[in-house]
Design a protein around this motif. Sequence first.
Motif, PDB file in Angstrom:
ATOM      1  N   VAL A  91      24.204  26.979  63.127  1.00 35.62           N
ATOM      2  CA  VAL A  91      23.678  27.556  62.541  1.00 35.62           C
ATOM      3  C   VAL A  91      23.665  28.158  61.243  1.00 35.62           C
ATOM      4  O   VAL A  91      23.672  28.715  60.186  1.00 35.62           O
ATOM      5  CB  VAL A  91      22.949  29.162  62.924  1.00 35.62           C
ATOM      6  CG1 VAL A  91      23.056  29.383  64.498  1.00 35.62           C
ATOM      7  CG2 VAL A  91      25.078  29.451  62.690  1.00 35.62           C
ATOM      8  N   SER A 105      18.541  23.554  61.026  1.00 39.06           N
ATOM      9  CA  SER A 105      19.084  23.849  63.180  1.00 39.06           C
ATOM     10  C   SER A 105      17.964  25.225  63.355  1.00 39.06           C
ATOM     11  O   SER A 105      17.524  25.234  64.467  1.00 39.06           O
ATOM     12  CB  SER A 105      20.460  24.456  63.280  1.00 39.06           C
ATOM     13  OG  SER A 105      20.042  25.760  62.292  1.00 39.06           O
ATOM     14  N   ALA A 106      17.037  25.923  61.908  1.00 34.52           N
ATOM     15  CA  ALA A 106      17.249  27.458  62.122  1.00 34.52           C
ATOM     16  C   ALA A 106      15.557  26.698  63.358  1.00 34.52           C
ATOM     17  O   ALA A 106      14.751  27.193  63.672  1.00 34.52           O
ATOM     18  CB  ALA A 106      16.831  27.562  61.376  1.00 34.52           C
ATOM     19  N   ARG A 115      22.299  27.830  71.695  1.00 30.52           N
ATOM     20  CA  ARG A 115      22.205  27.336  70.515  1.00 30.52           C
ATOM     21  C   ARG A 115      20.340  27.730  70.495  1.00 30.52           C
ATOM     22  O   ARG A 115      19.817  27.457  69.420  1.00 30.52           O
ATOM     23  CB  ARG A 115      22.340  26.000  70.550  1.00 30.52           C
ATOM     24  CG  ARG A 115      23.683  24.832  71.029  1.00 30.52           C
ATOM     25  CD  ARG A 115      23.497  23.546  70.595  1.00 30.52           C
ATOM     26  NE  ARG A 115      22.899  22.767  71.309  1.00 30.52           N
ATOM     27  CZ  ARG A 115      23.580  22.061  72.406  1.00 30.52           C
ATOM     28  NH1 ARG A 115      24.349  22.464  73.109  1.00 30.52           N
ATOM     29  NH2 ARG A 115      22.116  21.451  73.265  1.00 30.52           N
ATOM     30  N   ASP A 128      19.824  29.684  66.656  1.00 34.33           N
ATOM     31  CA  ASP A 128      18.690  29.245  66.237  1.00 34.33           C
ATOM     32  C   ASP A 128      17.280  30.178  66.044  1.00 34.33           C
ATOM     33  O   ASP A 128      16.871  30.627  65.043  1.00 34.33           O
ATOM     34  CB  ASP A 128      18.650  28.009  66.268  1.00 34.33           C
ATOM     35  CG  ASP A 128      19.461  27.096  65.989  1.00 34.33           C
ATOM     36  OD1 ASP A 128      20.384  26.938  65.806  1.00 34.33           O
ATOM     37  OD2 ASP A 128      19.221  25.446  66.535  1.00 34.33           O
ATOM     38  N   ARG A 129      16.656  30.327  66.976  1.00 36.58           N
ATOM     39  CA  ARG A 129      15.328  30.877  66.547  1.00 36.58           C
ATOM     40  C   ARG A 129      15.696  32.445  66.852  1.00 36.58           C
ATOM     41  O   ARG A 129      14.360  33.185  65.518  1.00 36.58           O
ATOM     42  CB  ARG A 129      14.906  30.727  67.954  1.00 36.58           C
ATOM     43  CG  ARG A 129      14.781  29.661  68.283  1.00 36.58           C
ATOM     44  CD  ARG A 129      13.135  28.490  67.540  1.00 36.58           C
ATOM     45  NE  ARG A 129      13.055  27.688  67.974  1.00 36.58           N
ATOM     46  CZ  ARG A 129      13.497  26.298  68.293  1.00 36.58           C
ATOM     47  NH1 ARG A 129      14.828  26.029  67.418  1.00 36.58           N
ATOM     48  NH2 ARG A 129      13.115  25.242  68.466  1.00 36.58           N
TER      49      ARG A 129
END
Length: 622
Positions: free
Chosen positions: A5, A10-11, A45, A49-50
């Motif tokens: 992150v 990655s986001a 993960r 990220d989200r």
Amino acid sequence: MEAIVDGRESAVGAVPSFLSTVNGPEALSTLPAERLPELAEEIRRFLVDRVQATGGHLGPNLGVVELTLALHRVFHSPRDALVFDVGHQTYVHKLLTGRQERFPTLRQAGGLSGYPSRAESVHDLVENSHASTALSYADGLAKARQLSGEQERAVVAVIGDGALTGGMAWEALNNLGAAQERPVIVVVNDNGRSYAPTAGAFAEHLSVLKSGGGAGACRNLFTDLGFTYFGPVDGHDTVAIEAGLQRARALHRPVVVHVTTVKGKGYGPAEADKADCLHAVGARFPAAGNGQTGAKAPSWTTVFGRELLQLANAREDVVAVTASMLRPTGLHLMAQAFPDRVFDVGIAEQHAVTSAAGLAMGGYHPVVAIYATFLNRAIDQVLMDVALHRLPVTFVLDRAGITGPDGSSHHGMWDLALLTAVPGLRIAAPRDTPRLRELLGEATGIADGPSMLRIPKGTATPPIPAVARMGGIDILHRSPHRPLDVLLVPVGPLAQAVLDAAGLLEEHGVGATVADSRWIHPVHEALPGLAARHRLAVSVEDGIRTGGIGSALAQKLRDSGVSTPVTVLGLPPAFLPHGPRAGLLARAGLDAEGIARTTLDAHIAVSSARTTLDPAMSRRPR
């Protein structure tokens, strides 16, 4: 996982390949147990990220990954009922029930809700996000299954140790444990926290159970209430949880499965977050070009917390009470300085209010800080335990009005309609930070009855000076060289939008006065006289327009023999969706343009009616 992150890529990356194969809970039944840790890691993960890209509840969901996997492997939703208390820990549930692709819209207007939503999925049974309700829902569902002969369909309620501090949960346990013929499985998700460390003797009891003092078949509080108790179970071992849930289902009687979890599991910053800053997070990666620089203005909550600390320094009789919302309501500052004078009673708003009544009877002036939406649960206590006894208790309602992304259950839009009916309760709404400080001091100086301040969520409004004060009413604006057409009466932080609307009205030749009474209920005695000098009065509030401040103003004018008509602007009496505060206010016509448009239409209607009654008026110079 921290490396995942640290960058923007990655986001916004692709959905993990293994997780993407899970399109519904039925896909989990064929998954080998040895693959579950891999899936759990991918889910974490995904969440980090989200959720940091959109904002939302991070810590609670990281802690229930294995538990949610086990629930969906043992039970078959929606045939089996899965009821999640509070609901802010259901992101994993949403992922496993086919909503992965919608996560980029989490908590966005028109997007995925941050809580269970019956409109989103048949797997979401309960969408009320107020705590301590799941066990009562489960009790009713189990009764319905018994009456219809469908007792093979399991009823499972997932409730945290924090929510078990609420009185309603114990009312339900009292009923569930006594009904041996109704099989309800209560999964206690024990991470030692809600928004803060779980308060009270029950938390101590759970600690004893976790240490082995009540493990297995030993007697404990749950067994004394009639439940079979399994636990404690490692909440991050899916195989162990599944075994416990399978045993519970096979018994066909009330069972408690005590699962121990770690809030923020798998993400170091969240696991170490003792201040619960990662309980819920804002969007970490703003859109390109939208980054903000410079010092951020304080929130209404921060300004309140600082001012209360100053009052506590000056007055030893000032104490504070909250219901498991110490930091979110700004009380942590006072708690750090005066720990013996701040009381966190757990998620128990009713108890908080009546306990404050007792403090007032004992000679102190309690300040009860609660979210506006949560005080709805304690209206009877405000009415009968505080107001009936004319006790000096000050309520500070945080998140009053539109709150934004948390949606229908969190909008603090019902308080004015409910609380204006309480005899002797004085309600204030500060329009800016100086008025917040001023009104908090005035409220805590009231000794003959309760008082209330309501503040919104978000950045505090900078000073809005008055051009005059008339009998305690702040005149914020008078149209120069124009007739007294419209009196605009805003509630609290809507003052700025009303001032902007007054400017728009002047562009259409309509003169306006903007008057902030500061103390909005009971209606100020000077307002009828001021309204009588205008053709039209318009009230503007961010509560429902039925039964609120506008209704009270209209009644006050009628009682005073003032014929000036009142147009009431406010929120519709409906459950509003989640979305940005500014956008939802605009949709309700409570931005400057909407206020001006409605006011202009009402002014034209009033002027036309006056002309119809007296045709000579159309020839009179204005």
